[in-house]
Design an enzyme around this catalytic site. Structure first.
Site, PDB file in Angstrom:
ATOM      1  N   ALA A  27       0.811  -1.186   0.063  1.00 22.90           N
ATOM      2  CA  ALA A  27       0.165  -0.115   0.122  1.00 22.90           C
ATOM      3  C   ALA A  27       0.760   1.382   0.032  1.00 22.90           C
ATOM      4  O   ALA A  27       1.677   1.533   1.137  1.00 22.90           O
ATOM      5  CB  ALA A  27      -0.941  -0.095   1.135  1.00 22.90           C
ATOM      6  N   PHE A  69      -3.180   8.108  -0.686  1.00 23.61           N
ATOM      7  CA  PHE A  69      -3.113   6.651  -0.191  1.00 23.61           C
ATOM      8  C   PHE A  69      -3.773   5.919  -0.941  1.00 23.61           C
ATOM      9  O   PHE A  69      -4.983   6.033  -1.355  1.00 23.61           O
ATOM     10  CB  PHE A  69      -3.463   6.775   1.410  1.00 23.61           C
ATOM     11  CG  PHE A  69      -3.467   5.562   1.920  1.00 23.61           C
ATOM     12  CD1 PHE A  69      -2.596   4.568   1.914  1.00 23.61           C
ATOM     13  CD2 PHE A  69      -4.763   5.104   2.362  1.00 23.61           C
ATOM     14  CE1 PHE A  69      -2.720   3.397   2.550  1.00 23.61           C
ATOM     15  CE2 PHE A  69      -4.920   3.719   3.064  1.00 23.61           C
ATOM     16  CZ  PHE A  69      -3.836   3.044   3.108  1.00 23.61           C
ATOM     17  N   HIS A  70      -3.437   4.687  -1.012  1.00 24.52           N
ATOM     18  CA  HIS A  70      -4.113   3.567  -1.733  1.00 24.52           C
ATOM     19  C   HIS A  70      -4.039   2.235  -0.622  1.00 24.52           C
ATOM     20  O   HIS A  70      -2.878   1.732  -0.683  1.00 24.52           O
ATOM     21  CB  HIS A  70      -3.533   3.176  -2.931  1.00 24.52           C
ATOM     22  CG  HIS A  70      -4.427   2.006  -3.975  1.00 24.52           C
ATOM     23  ND1 HIS A  70      -4.946   0.946  -3.365  1.00 24.52           N
ATOM     24  CD2 HIS A  70      -4.988   2.325  -5.137  1.00 24.52           C
ATOM     25  CE1 HIS A  70      -5.814   0.465  -4.260  1.00 24.52           C
ATOM     26  NE2 HIS A  70      -5.793   0.922  -5.333  1.00 24.52           N
ATOM     27  N   SER A  71      -5.207   1.851  -0.075  1.00 28.06           N
ATOM     28  CA  SER A  71      -4.907   0.809   0.891  1.00 28.06           C
ATOM     29  C   SER A  71      -5.001  -0.565   0.141  1.00 28.06           C
ATOM     30  O   SER A  71      -5.076  -0.672  -1.301  1.00 28.06           O
ATOM     31  CB  SER A  71      -6.189   0.903   1.893  1.00 28.06           C
ATOM     32  OG  SER A  71      -7.308   0.239   1.107  1.00 28.06           O
TER      33      SER A  71
END
Length: 935
Positions: free
Chosen positions: A772, A791-793
């Site tokens: 992530a 942000f990319h989870s």
């Protein structure tokens, strides 16, 4: 002692007066060029002093013109650098002219002249802004040394009445000017008289004119000198030197045209090869897993068919037809169906691999022709890289391009047809024996391994000039190269190719291989300029090894060396995908995050090819003169092409260098419009490159700061592209690419109209699933510091990963003392699960609209800012995810969640009306059908 006179051919002869004139022209160009540039660009600023400005002061001083501002300072420094050569030559010639065995004065004057030249460089390149003390020391030293230089020149002047007269007049004017100069400086500095500094400036400029003119008089004395350059060994004729043999021959337009055609054919090959992975990638991307179409990656192993003798003869004897059939890969842009377009590209590159392998093997008994073909193939990669550099990492003839998104497909196809017709006029179809000079490789299997490693290295690292730049990119402040510095990669490639042909005796193959290993280690283990130095070494080494390894492969069975070689290349391509796509492919966890293994394997494979290289091609000293002379007859044209490509790259670098003067859309209202968008690797639903469509909607929505997700396209399967380069340059935005391709994420990027003062890249805890990525940046928004987090989870299938990531990010945002905006992909429902970690006391963050229950992926959170608006805009067919936007006012306290009508909002705080109703091009306000506004 060396003889006083030596026989030899005169290479160059010219009058000594040109030394004096070149010095004069360069020196005046420095001062006058800076003055004109300053008056045009910064007139009011350079006439301003500590007491007065325009109109009291209306003419700039020398120091304010040449030392205070860009670009006039750079203009001055550029021409002064040019002046230094003639200046040292002038001082030396003056000593030669005046030297006497019974006098020490000429030596003193020469030493003084050298000292003046050095101190001139001091006050030129150490400006008063850089270091006021040292600038003054250099300047005063220069002025003090002017007195002995001037008096010494007068005392030593030859019996030339005209020159003596001019020297006396100009020396008198110079020293006479000092009196009014000092007077008006005192009037300005002590008595603060308005306008005194302008008069002082005129006398200061007069000093410059008199000083340079005094030295220009030497032209009258030097005209009696003739400077000769003699070649006493014949070195200038290039005796026994490969490079000399190349450029001593006459120029033939027909041979030059052949070289251009071959190079363009090489470019077509690399264009199709680099597009294959890209069109294959579309299918697992939209299937969210293996689709079956991935098998077309193996299209390149067609040279295995050349193991059949009759088939090999058929291909060689009909090589023009085979090359023309390969253009199916360029015709693919006419096909709308993604599946059919994929098959067109697959057939095209399969045929092209067949054609090139057969061509190289057919020319094996003709060293000159074989070397020319290999150079053309290698130059084709350079041309491909230059084209992508010019088109911001897209190749204009790819199958994902068309006229609407910047493609030059029709032009590229037309030139390709002409190039094939030209370059296939003559091919050796005799199938003759191997070159008697060259031995076959120790084992063709090792050669095949080398071919696979070489093609993989060239494709994965050199097919785009910014790939390795992004490997070493680590956020703001900038501590390494940026995209515009890709010209350095292209230059290193060109130097490597040049060395492979003309300096084989100087730099052995083993040495180049060791440089490749060193460069690979540095670019893998270090960031910033240190890592990029390794990248340049690697670029140089790969290109310098290309002629050796490919040449060795051509002399063995093409079914083994090229067929097996491309199979190894394909396995390496898959492996370098596995390191990041480990969550979606069988056996993925074994290669998870092991780019270091891939790089090591690449170098070892190339090492196998180097080991298998016949002695005569790996050690230039053992080659006979005959083998060296034959390639030289055509090599010069490839050098001309290489030089032209390098010039184009330099020009593009200049045009693409960022201006860093970007302005937000509503600066008077101090509005910051932020957005988040998952762009699906810049391939739209119909398999077309989507950068232009993305650019249009971002501009029309007046977005100041945007987080883009799924942006890491710097891999073979994604075309080695970088969407952010085009968007940033076209929209006028600062850009942080985010974690590089060697960090094993799917990418997160930040574009901002506001300066990015600092940014840090984070890889959040991901013990099971995909990594992530996050960017934590601090922006200068209207003079206030604002943090933005992109942000990319992780995936829905990995709940523990997502829980750990939520805690990591919550702490990061909680600890920030500044107003903060989160632009994110969270994979959670509102008010449930990890949402309550991202929003609330743990993070101190607020949801942009807590009442919006219809969300799962994208979220915008904030703290310490006044949120005034929120909107959701449909994606059209660009990607699979909408655009979410928020409007914030800088410098105002947080408001409430109470909503208001649009007519209660100031005009500058509203979202564009263009997207109301049906919107435009498939983009409209959806879910709520209109934006929401808040108090």
């Amino acid at each position: 002692m060396a003889p006083k006179f030596r026989d030899g051919d005169i290479v160059v002869a010219f009058s000594g007066k040109w030394i004096a004139w070149s010095h004069t022209v360069a020196a005046y160009s420095a001062f006058i060029g800076a003055l004109i540039t300053g008056l045009y660009l910064h007139y009011h600023k350079i006439v301003q002093n500590e007491y007065y400005g325009y109109p009291e002061e209306w003419f700039p001083s020398v120091s304010s013109t040449i030392g205070d501002r860009y670009p006039e300072r750079s203009v001055f420094q550029f021409f002064i650098a040019i002046t230094s050569g003639p200046r040292f030559a002038l001082v030396f010639l003056w000593y030669v002219l005046t030297a006497r065995s019974d006098s020490v004065l000429p030596k003193v004057v020469m030493a003084t002249g050298i000292f003046r030249t050095i101190t001139c460089g001091g006050w030129t390149y150490v400006t008063s802004t850089d270091d006021h003390g040292w600038h003054d020391i250099f300047m005063i030293s220069y002025l003090v040394a002017t007195l002995p230089w001037t008096l010494g020149c007068l005392a030593l002047s030859p019996q030339n009445p005209k020159a003596v007269k001019y020297r006396k007049v100009l020396a008198g004017c110079f020293f006479g000017t000092l009196v009014p100069l000092i007077y008006f400086f005192i009037q300005h500095k002590v008595h603060k008289v308005a306008g005194a500094y302008t008069i002082y400036s005129f006398f200061e400029w007069a000093l410059v004119l008199f000083d340079v003119s005094f030295d220009a008089v030497t032209a009258l004395d030097f005209k009696n000198f003739e400077l000769l350059v003699k070649d006493v060994t014949g070195a200038s004729k290039g005796k026994d030197k490969p490079i000399g043999q190349v450029f001593n021959k006459g120029f033939s337009w027909m041979e030059a045209l052949d070289a251009v055609a071959d190079t363009y054919n090489g470019y077509v090959f690399w264009s199709m090869l680099t597009s294959l992975g890209l069109v294959v990638w579309y299918f697992p991307l939209w299937h969210m897993g293996i689709s079956g179409y991935e098998v077309l990656v193996m299209s390149t192993v067609s040279p295995f068919l050349l193991g059949i003798g009759s088939f090999r003869s058929l291909v060689v004897q009909n090589i023009r037809t085979v090359h023309l059939l390969s253009l199916t890969g360029l015709l693919a842009f006419l096909v709308r169906s993604p599946v059919l377009r994929l098959f067109c590209v697959g057939f095209g590159i399969s045929t092209s691999c067949l054609a090139w392998s057969a061509t190289l093997h057919a020319e094996r008994s003709r060293p000159a022709r074989l070397e020319s073909k290999i150079m053309a193939l290698s130059l084709g990669l350079v041309l491909s890289s230059v084209a992508k550099f010019a088109f911001q990492t897209n190749n204009p003839i790819w199958a994902i391009m068309h006229a609407q998104n910047g493609g030059w497909n029709k032009i590229g196809l037309s030139i390709a047809v002409l190039a094939i017709l030209r370059s296939t006029r003559r091919v050796d179809t005799s199938g003759g024996s191997l070159d008697p000079i060259a031995k076959t490789s120790k084992t063709p299997i090792l050669t095949a391994l080398g071919v696979g490693g070489l093609f993989f290295g060239m494709h994965s690292l050199l097919s785009d000039s910014s790939t390795m730049i992004l490997w070493v990119w680590d956020g703001f402040p900038v501590r390494g190269p940026i995209a515009a510095n890709g010209v350095l990669t292209i230059m290193a490639m060109g130097i490597g190719l040049f060395v492979s042909i003309f300096s084989r005796e100087t730099v052995s193959v083993r040495s180049r291989f060791l440089l490749a290993g060193t460069g690979a280690f540095m670019v893998t283990c270090y960031s910033h300029w240190t890592g990029y130095t390794g990248a340049l070494l690697l670029a140089f080494s790969l290109m310098s090894l290309s002629t050796t390894i490919i040449g060795s492969a051509a002399r063995s069975s093409p079914a083994v060396t090229f067929g097996l070689g491309f199979l190894v290349y394909n396995l390496m391509v898959l492996a370098h995908v596995w390191v990041v796509a480990y969550a979606f492919v069988p056996g993925g966890p074994y290669l998870r995050e092991h780019t270091d293994w891939i790089m090591t394997a690449t170098i070892l494979l190339i090492g196998a090819g180097v080991y298998a290289t016949p002695k005569d091609t790996s050690n230039g000293k053992s080659r006979t003169k005959a083998s060296y002379s034959s390639p030289q007859k055509t090599s010069s044209y490839y050098v001309y092409i290489l030089f032209l490509l390098e010039l184009l790259a330099v020009a593009q670098s200049y045009l693409r260098f960022p201006t860093n003067d970007y302005v937000p859309y509503h600066k008077d209202d101090k509005v910051l419009t932020a957005a988040i968008w998952t762009v699906h690797f810049s391939l739209d639903n119909d398999m077309w490159s989507s950068e232009h469509r993305m650019r249009d909607v971002i501009k029309e929505l007046e977005i100041d700061v945007i987080g883009l997700l799924e942006t890491d396209t710097q891999r073979i399967i994604m075309g080695n592209r970088d969407t952010t380069q085009f968007l940033a340059e076209d929209l006028g935005m600062y850009v942080d690419y985010g974690p590089g391709p060697n960090k094993h994420t799917w990418g997160a990027a930040l574009l901002s109209k506001f300066p990015i003062l600092n940014s840090t890249h984070h890889l959040l805890p991901s013990p099971v699933g995909e990594l992530a990525p996050a960017i934590h940046a601090t922006l200068d928004a209207y003079g206030e510091l604002v943090d933005v987090v992109v942000f990319h989870s992780g995936q829905e299938e990995d709940p523990e990963d997502r829980r750990l990531q939520s805690e990591y990010l919550a702490k990061l945002m909680h600890d920030s003392p500044r107003p903060t905006i989160l632009l994110s992909y969270l994979v959670t429902k509102p008010l449930e699960g990890n949402y309550n970690t991202y929003v609330g006391e743990k993070s101190r963050m607020k949801d942009i609209d807590p009442s919006d229950w219809d969300r799962w992926c994208e979220y915008i959170l904030y703290k310490g800012l006044k949120r005034t608006g929120y909107a959701r805009v449909s994606r059209s067919t660009i990607t699979d995810t909408e655009i979410q936007l928020g409007k914030f006012v800088i410098g105002q306290p947080e408001g409430s969640n109470a909503r208001v009508n649009e007519d209660q909002i100031a005009e500058g705080l509203r979202f564009p009306s263009l997207f109301k109703g049906e919107g435009v091009r498939g983009h409209r306000y959806h879910v709520f059908d209109e934006p929401r506004y808040f108090k």
